[in-house]
Motif scaffolding. Structure first.
Motif, mmCIF file in Angstrom:
data_model
loop_
_atom_site.group_PDB
_atom_site.id
_atom_site.type_symbol
_atom_site.label_atom_id
_atom_site.label_comp_id
_atom_site.label_asym_id
_atom_site.label_seq_id
_atom_site.Cartn_x
_atom_site.Cartn_y
_atom_site.Cartn_z
ATOM 1 N N PRO A 145 -14.798 1.421 10.408
ATOM 2 C CA PRO A 145 -13.986 0.204 10.310
ATOM 3 C C PRO A 145 -13.932 -0.613 11.600
ATOM 4 O O PRO A 145 -13.987 -1.840 11.567
ATOM 5 N N MET A 146 -13.819 0.053 12.755
ATOM 6 C CA MET A 146 -13.727 -0.703 14.001
ATOM 7 C C MET A 146 -15.053 -1.365 14.358
ATOM 8 O O MET A 146 -15.081 -2.475 14.883
ATOM 9 N N ALA A 147 -16.152 -0.688 14.060
ATOM 10 C CA ALA A 147 -17.455 -1.317 14.304
ATOM 11 C C ALA A 147 -17.613 -2.536 13.413
ATOM 12 O O ALA A 147 -18.134 -3.579 13.839
ATOM 13 N N ARG A 148 -17.150 -2.423 12.192
ATOM 14 C CA ARG A 148 -17.214 -3.559 11.266
ATOM 15 C C ARG A 148 -16.257 -4.671 11.716
ATOM 16 O O ARG A 148 -16.562 -5.855 11.576
ATOM 17 N N ALA A 149 -15.096 -4.283 12.245
ATOM 18 C CA ALA A 149 -14.143 -5.290 12.732
ATOM 19 C C ALA A 149 -14.722 -6.068 13.906
ATOM 20 O O ALA A 149 -14.550 -7.289 14.007
ATOM 21 N N ALA A 169 -3.496 2.165 19.700
ATOM 22 C CA ALA A 169 -3.099 3.536 19.411
ATOM 23 C C ALA A 169 -3.029 3.826 17.921
ATOM 24 O O ALA A 169 -3.382 4.922 17.470
ATOM 25 N N SER A 170 -2.586 2.846 17.140
ATOM 26 C CA SER A 170 -2.419 3.072 15.704
ATOM 27 C C SER A 170 -3.635 2.677 14.883
ATOM 28 O O SER A 170 -3.576 2.601 13.663
ATOM 29 N N GLY A 171 -4.745 2.391 15.544
ATOM 30 C CA GLY A 171 -5.960 1.999 14.833
ATOM 31 C C GLY A 171 -6.684 0.888 15.561
ATOM 32 O O GLY A 171 -7.285 1.085 16.606
ATOM 33 N N GLY A 172 -6.627 -0.313 15.007
ATOM 34 C CA GLY A 172 -7.272 -1.460 15.645
ATOM 35 C C GLY A 172 -6.627 -2.737 15.181
ATOM 36 O O GLY A 172 -5.759 -2.746 14.296
ATOM 37 N N GLN A 173 -7.024 -3.835 15.793
ATOM 38 C CA GLN A 173 -6.512 -5.121 15.353
ATOM 39 C C GLN A 173 -7.566 -6.208 15.534
ATOM 40 O O GLN A 173 -8.374 -6.163 16.455
ATOM 41 N N LEU A 174 -7.540 -7.132 14.618
ATOM 42 C CA LEU A 174 -8.436 -8.283 14.638
ATOM 43 C C LEU A 174 -7.583 -9.507 14.921
ATOM 44 O O LEU A 174 -6.615 -9.777 14.195
ATOM 45 N N CYS A 175 -7.900 -10.222 15.985
ATOM 46 C CA CYS A 175 -7.125 -11.404 16.375
ATOM 47 C C CYS A 175 -7.970 -12.662 16.219
ATOM 48 O O CYS A 175 -9.134 -12.691 16.637
ATOM 49 N N GLN A 176 -7.381 -13.678 15.608
ATOM 50 C CA GLN A 176 -8.025 -14.987 15.468
ATOM 51 C C GLN A 176 -7.176 -16.000 16.229
ATOM 52 O O GLN A 176 -6.014 -16.231 15.906
ATOM 53 N N HIS A 177 -7.779 -16.607 17.250
ATOM 54 C CA HIS A 177 -7.032 -17.497 18.130
ATOM 55 C C HIS A 177 -7.064 -18.957 17.668
ATOM 56 O O HIS A 177 -6.467 -19.818 18.296
ATOM 57 N N HIS A 178 -7.770 -19.211 16.586
ATOM 58 C CA HIS A 178 -7.806 -20.569 16.029
ATOM 59 C C HIS A 178 -7.833 -20.464 14.521
ATOM 60 O O HIS A 178 -8.478 -19.574 13.947
ATOM 61 N N CYS A 179 -7.102 -21.374 13.855
ATOM 62 C CA CYS A 179 -7.088 -21.408 12.388
ATOM 63 C C CYS A 179 -7.384 -22.829 11.931
ATOM 64 O O CYS A 179 -6.591 -23.745 12.187
ATOM 65 N N VAL A 207 -5.832 -3.458 5.214
ATOM 66 C CA VAL A 207 -5.382 -4.068 6.461
ATOM 67 C C VAL A 207 -4.030 -4.735 6.213
ATOM 68 O O VAL A 207 -3.629 -4.962 5.071
ATOM 69 N N GLN A 208 -3.348 -5.052 7.306
ATOM 70 C CA GLN A 208 -2.035 -5.686 7.201
ATOM 71 C C GLN A 208 -1.954 -6.859 8.159
ATOM 72 O O GLN A 208 -2.184 -6.706 9.361
ATOM 73 N N ARG A 209 -1.639 -8.024 7.637
ATOM 74 C CA ARG A 209 -1.486 -9.219 8.477
ATOM 75 C C ARG A 209 -0.109 -9.176 9.138
ATOM 76 O O ARG A 209 0.924 -9.161 8.466
ATOM 77 N N LEU A 210 -0.083 -9.160 10.471
ATOM 78 C CA LEU A 210 1.161 -9.057 11.225
ATOM 79 C C LEU A 210 1.685 -10.400 11.703
ATOM 80 O O LEU A 210 2.898 -10.574 11.857
ATOM 81 N N ALA A 211 0.800 -11.340 11.952
ATOM 82 C CA ALA A 211 1.222 -12.649 12.473
ATOM 83 C C ALA A 211 0.181 -13.685 12.091
ATOM 84 O O ALA A 211 -0.999 -13.368 11.912
ATOM 85 N N THR A 212 0.634 -14.931 11.945
ATOM 86 C CA THR A 212 -0.279 -16.028 11.618
ATOM 87 C C THR A 212 0.095 -17.277 12.412
ATOM 88 O O THR A 212 1.270 -17.521 12.689
ATOM 89 N N ILE A 213 -0.917 -18.028 12.776
ATOM 90 C CA ILE A 213 -0.694 -19.301 13.457
ATOM 91 C C ILE A 213 0.060 -20.255 12.546
ATOM 92 O O ILE A 213 0.901 -21.031 12.990
ATOM 93 N N ALA A 214 -0.203 -20.173 11.240
ATOM 94 C CA ALA A 214 0.440 -21.057 10.270
ATOM 95 C C ALA A 214 1.957 -20.895 10.265
ATOM 96 O O ALA A 214 2.693 -21.833 9.978
ATOM 97 N N HIS A 215 2.434 -19.704 10.602
ATOM 98 C CA HIS A 215 3.873 -19.439 10.616
ATOM 99 C C HIS A 215 4.475 -19.578 12.006
ATOM 100 O O HIS A 215 5.600 -19.133 12.250
ATOM 101 N N ILE A 224 -5.461 -2.950 11.591
ATOM 102 C CA ILE A 224 -6.399 -2.086 10.876
ATOM 103 C C ILE A 224 -5.937 -0.650 11.105
ATOM 104 O O ILE A 224 -6.132 -0.098 12.194
ATOM 105 N N PRO A 225 -5.284 -0.043 10.122
ATOM 106 C CA PRO A 225 -4.765 1.313 10.323
ATOM 107 C C PRO A 225 -5.877 2.315 10.615
ATOM 108 O O PRO A 225 -6.991 2.190 10.108
ATOM 109 N N ALA A 226 -5.549 3.308 11.436
ATOM 110 C CA ALA A 226 -6.520 4.354 11.745
ATOM 111 C C ALA A 226 -6.741 5.209 10.512
ATOM 112 O O ALA A 226 -5.813 5.496 9.748
ATOM 113 N N ILE A 227 -7.981 5.610 10.306
ATOM 114 C CA ILE A 227 -8.307 6.471 9.171
ATOM 115 C C ILE A 227 -8.110 7.925 9.585
ATOM 116 O O ILE A 227 -8.697 8.375 10.579
ATOM 117 N N PRO A 228 -7.278 8.656 8.860
ATOM 118 C CA PRO A 228 -7.054 10.068 9.225
ATOM 119 C C PRO A 228 -8.368 10.860 9.183
ATOM 120 O O PRO A 228 -9.152 10.737 8.252
#
Length: 249
Positions: A145-149, A169-179, A207-215, A224-228
């Protein structure tokens, strides 16, 4: 000596600002008229054709205008035909656009006539092409998943999202700085939901969206939660295996 340098520096800055304002006025006139010669622009701005040509030469070098031979009505006079100047597509992009307003109005119409389900269907349809392009970029990323991210972040950056992926620590995250659709998505979060579903499908995990520029957040953040990982049972002491005792009757 120092004062002379400061005066010269100020004069250069002032001249540069004046040039910029004049070129903005030239661009605005070409936008309004469609095309014009240096002489016509000079009449409108109260400048000599030579002064206008200086600005047009600079705009030609920056690919903001292009020159064409003007079509003259009636008998042709002596000398070269006057050139007419038009804005390039790149120059037109620098002027304000109202795409967000049109898109918002269109989605309001869909919501009014087809309900929230119609907006959701529209949002899902809009990200199909983006998903196909990004999926092609992830072909060699493997299953991790992280390689794909990380590969997805590169693909989204190429699409104008200025994205990056990182391990936490809890997996990974994908950040988009422009929308590109932030203003529209502020009213219609279905656009964000459709994009999140695309990210989930491409990475291959929930995956879980935590924040958005739109909001109002500074960046769109997707967790991106870590896979056990399967755990290996500890080895038995002295390498002995347990045996089942059997008693004969």
């Amino acid at each position: 000596m120092k004062n002379e340098v400061l005066i010269r520096t100020g004069a250069v800055a002032s001249a540069s600002a004046t040039d910029g304002r004049t070129r903005d006025r030239v661009a605005q006139l070409l936008l309004e008229r469609g095309s014009a010669t240096a002489a016509e622009l000079g009449v409108c701005l109260g400048l000599s054709p030579a002064a206008i040509r200086k600005h047009l030469d600079a705009m030609l070098a920056e690919s903001l205008v292009e020159a064409r031979e003007s079509r003259r009505k009636g008998p042709r006079g002596r000398g070269r035909p006057a050139k007419t100047f038009v804005l390039t597509a790149a120059a037109r992009e620098s002027f304000p656009h109202f795409y967000d307003g049109i898109a918002t109005a269109a989605l309001r119409w869909i919501a009014q006539h087809h309900g929230p389900e119609g907006v959701t269907a529209f949002a899902s349809a809009q990200v199909v092409a983006l998903e196909e392009r990004c999926r092609a970029a992830l072909e060699e990323a493997g299953d991790d998943p992280m390689a794909r991210a990380e590969a997805l972040a590169e693909a989204l950056t190429a699409e104008g999202y200025a994205a990056n992926a990182s391990t936490i620590a809890s997996g990974g995250q994908l950040c988009q700085h422009h929308c590109p659709v932030a203003h529209v998505a502020a009213e219609f979060p279905q656009l964000c939901d459709a994009e999140t579903e695309v990210i989930s499908r491409l990475i291959g995990t929930h995956v879980q969206r935590l924040a958005t520029i739109a909001h109002g957040d500074g960046v769109c953040t997707t967790h991106i939660p870590a896979i056990p990982r399967p755990t290996t049972p500890p080895p038995l002491k002295n390498g002995l295996k347990t045996a089942t005792l059997r008693t004969d009757t």
